[in-house]
Design an enzyme around this catalytic site. Structure first.
Site, mmCIF file in Angstrom:
data_model
loop_
_atom_site.group_PDB
_atom_site.id
_atom_site.type_symbol
_atom_site.label_atom_id
_atom_site.label_comp_id
_atom_site.label_asym_id
_atom_site.label_seq_id
_atom_site.Cartn_x
_atom_site.Cartn_y
_atom_site.Cartn_z
ATOM 1 N N SER A 123 22.006 20.775 6.958
ATOM 2 C CA SER A 123 21.014 21.475 6.150
ATOM 3 C C SER A 123 21.249 22.985 6.191
ATOM 4 O O SER A 123 22.366 23.449 5.945
ATOM 5 C CB SER A 123 19.609 21.109 6.629
ATOM 6 O OG SER A 123 18.637 21.459 5.673
ATOM 7 N N ASP A 189 20.815 13.305 -2.033
ATOM 8 C CA ASP A 189 20.237 14.403 -1.245
ATOM 9 C C ASP A 189 19.928 15.594 -2.146
ATOM 10 O O ASP A 189 20.812 16.159 -2.789
ATOM 11 C CB ASP A 189 21.220 14.797 -0.141
ATOM 12 C CG ASP A 189 20.666 15.857 0.799
ATOM 13 O OD1 ASP A 189 19.505 16.273 0.627
ATOM 14 O OD2 ASP A 189 21.410 16.265 1.714
ATOM 15 N N HIS A 322 18.430 13.143 2.878
ATOM 16 C CA HIS A 322 18.864 14.324 3.622
ATOM 17 C C HIS A 322 18.989 14.065 5.120
ATOM 18 O O HIS A 322 19.697 14.795 5.818
ATOM 19 C CB HIS A 322 17.884 15.476 3.371
ATOM 20 C CG HIS A 322 18.338 16.795 3.913
ATOM 21 N ND1 HIS A 322 19.545 17.367 3.558
ATOM 22 C CD2 HIS A 322 17.761 17.651 4.804
ATOM 23 C CE1 HIS A 322 19.688 18.525 4.188
ATOM 24 N NE2 HIS A 322 18.623 18.711 4.954
#
Length: 615
Positions: A123, A189, A322
């Protein structure tokens, strides 16, 4: 995995992913480090779950971008066009906060010997890993410890948001670093796509709530308001559509009103992919893509929905995906049948078009990512764009013989000019047939180099072109031979009276570009390789002296020229015909010395100090 390079085994990728998620849960630490055996060390960066740390309003840029500081990242620019890369300012500032601590750790690792460094992040930790890797490569380049292509260090990101622009991509490909950056992206994602929309359209509580879903302090993936998530998803994909459509129109050479409308009324995100992307589908298929234009199209088209009814479920899936990287990589990395989209792969437009097993596998994989016929057309356009760059390079490579033959004739002309007052002065007077013939060669070479410059201006040549030693050398030789002739022609026709000084208004891009190539290749300060332009400074000095301008105003330029001429004499980059008796240089300097003998050195003084050099 062979598709990702010889320095990245499946075990290393899995270890990096594991540590990246561990860092994700250790938000109180800027980064974690872990040794893997005796030859690998992994640095994993923690992300951030505050929207304010994803986008900063400083600078007033719509997408929170900022131009790179060349003092920090010297290579991150287009050399020819002198454009600086842009990056996400919030992520860059976060990296700079931890840089000194990281630097100490990394330097100790480098001093230990032959240990491979892997930077990684999940991330928002991904951009930090990118900046850390770029910083390391810049350091190694400046120290000339390794050639870019031979380094073993890597960057692995998992679900990283886009954080760099096309100039960053251009620079990394030019330096031959691109293959060392590998980005894993789950098909659904949403996080990698977030920077494609401006913060103003996502910050109204939505982005804050979306990011809170990934807060490591949460025990489980918390629910987010379904309507808010759906609106966030639709809004983001609308902006992604604009970016992808505009890019596709540009790739296809479209002059349509659609492209003009998009760019004229909608501010497009500056962020673009770079490096190698490994896309993971929900069915375990893996798609490797290195073409940044193709990656952008996949980021958009792989999240296309068939109807509005799918939005709520798609929005929820885009969040859960994610956090799925560890499971997917552990389960599917190393499996057979990975598809790599490169210039050698034929992209099928329709299923069943071929009996070739490889094309069938490609078609099945593209179907698994939901890539429609329109998406595949865009992928073909991206592939053709790369092929065209190679074709353009082949075209200018064919001109090398013409260029070298013309340069040989000019070299013979310069040798002959020694009996007529020197290369520059003979051409400036333009009294002989040989001067006319030299001018023909000057114009011939200008046409060839201007064509190269136009391609570079439009980024129509392979990125590595600017850094190839053969072309750097050829451009430097051309500039040193021919620019003095351009300057002589400029002042002989008194163009300065209408246009202004040559260096300010008259210098062609072909000389600016080739000078920057040499300075970048040799890691020299900007403007330090101006040996081909001192004639222009000299012409301006002559006019100012004739106009009786105050010596105090001229002294800084005189001192600078004296210092540079001494250096260029010792380096052999200024030739001896410039100092022949009666040349412009000798006459102007003699006049300056006559008027101010205490402050201007006699030119014979610093010529004699370099008499052993080849002038």
């Amino acid at each position: 995995m062979a598709e990702l390079g010889k320095n990245l085994s499946d075990d290393k990728v899995k270890a990096a992913c594991h540590l990246a998620f561990k860092a994700h849960k250790s938000h109180d630490k800027a980064f974690l480090e872990e040794k893997r055996g005796s030859d690998v060390i992994i640095f994993a960066f923690a992300g951030s779950w505050s929207a304010d740390e994803w986008f900063t309003a400083a600078g007033g840029q719509a997408f929170g971008e900022t131009k790179i500081d060349l003092e920090q990242f010297h290579c991150l620019r287009s050399i020819s066009n002198d454009e600086l890369a842009k990056v996400n300012q919030a992520f860059l500032l976060k990296f700079l906060e931890i840089k000194s601590t990281l630097e100490t750790k990394v330097m100790n690792t480098l001093n230990d010997g032959k240990r491979q460094i892997i930077f990684t992040g999940h991330s928002a930790g991904g951009p930090l890993a990118i900046f850390a890797t770029t910083w390391l490569f810049e350091h190694l380049r400046s120290k000339r410890r390794v050639q870019p292509s031979s380094t073993t260090h890597n960057c692995l990101t998992f679900g990283s948001p886009l954080s760099t622009d096309h100039i960053f991509c251009h620079a990394v490909r030019r330096e031959d670093w691109s293959d060392h950056f590998v980005h894993f992206v789950m098909r659904h994602d949403i996080v990698p796509r977030i920077p494609l929309a401006p913060p103003s359209s996502t910050m109204g509580g939505a982005l804050h709530e979306i990011l809170s879903v990934f807060n490591p302090n949460a025990q489980n993936l918390p629910d987010v308001n379904s309507m808010l998530a759906s609106e966030f998803f639709v809004n983001l994909m609308r902006h992604a559509s604009c970016a992808a459509t505009h890019a596709a129109c540009t790739l296809m050479g479209s002059a349509s009103m659609l492209r003009d409308t998009i760019s004229g009324f909608i501010e497009l995100s500056p962020y673009r992919p770079f490096g190698t992307f490994l896309f993971c589908s929900t069915n375990g298929r893996l798609l490797v893509v290195k073409n940044p234009d193709a990656v952008l199209q996949i980021l958009f088209y792989s999240l296309q929905l068939k109807s509005e009814m799918e939005v709520p479920d798609a929005a929820k899936t885009s969040l859960s995906a994610h956090m799925a990287y560890k499971d997917e990589i552990n389960k599917n990395l190393g499996r057979q049948g990975v598809v790599c989209l490169d210039t050698s792969v034929e992209i099928p437009l329709n299923s069943g078009d071929s009996m070739d097993p490889h094309i069938i596998l490609t078609d099945e994989t593209l179907n698994d990512f939901g890539l429609s016929a329109r998406a595949r057309l865009c992928l073909r356009a991206a592939t053709e764009s790369e092929k065209q760059k190679v074709a353009n390079l082949s075209k200018i490579e064919q001109n090398k013989k013409i260029m070298k033959d013309a340069m040989t004739k000019l070299e013979n002309y310069r040798f002959a000019c020694e009996a007529r007052g020197g290369y520059y002065d003979s051409f400036r007077k333009n009294q002989c047939i040989e001067d006319f013939q030299a001018n023909v060669k000057r114009l011939e070479l200008a046409g060839v180099w201007d064509e190269i410059v136009e391609m570079l201006k439009r980024y129509e040549l392979p990125e590595k072109f600017e850094g190839q030693k053969e072309w750097v050398d050829l451009g430097t030789e051309y500039r040193r031979f021919v620019e003095p002739l351009d300057i002589a022609n400029y002042y002989r026709h008194l163009k300065n009276e209408d246009t202004g000084p040559y260096l300010e208004r008259g210098r062609p891009r072909r000389y600016r570009y080739t000078q920057r190539w040499l300075e970048q290749f040799g890691q020299k300060p900007s403007g330090s390789c101006g040996e081909s332009t001192f004639w222009a400074d000299l012409e301006e000095l002559r006019m100012k002296t004739s106009n009786r301008e105050p010596f105090a105003a001229l002294k800084p330029k005189i001192d600078e020229m004296e210092k540079n001429l001494k250096r260029w004499l010792s380096e052999g980059t200024v030739k001896r015909d410039a100092f022949l008796e009666g040349s412009t240089l000798v006459k102007v300097w003699a006049e300056l010395h006559r008027l101010n003998p205490a402050q201007v050195q006699d030119i014979t003084g610093f010529i004699s100090s370099s008499s052993s050099s080849e002038l």
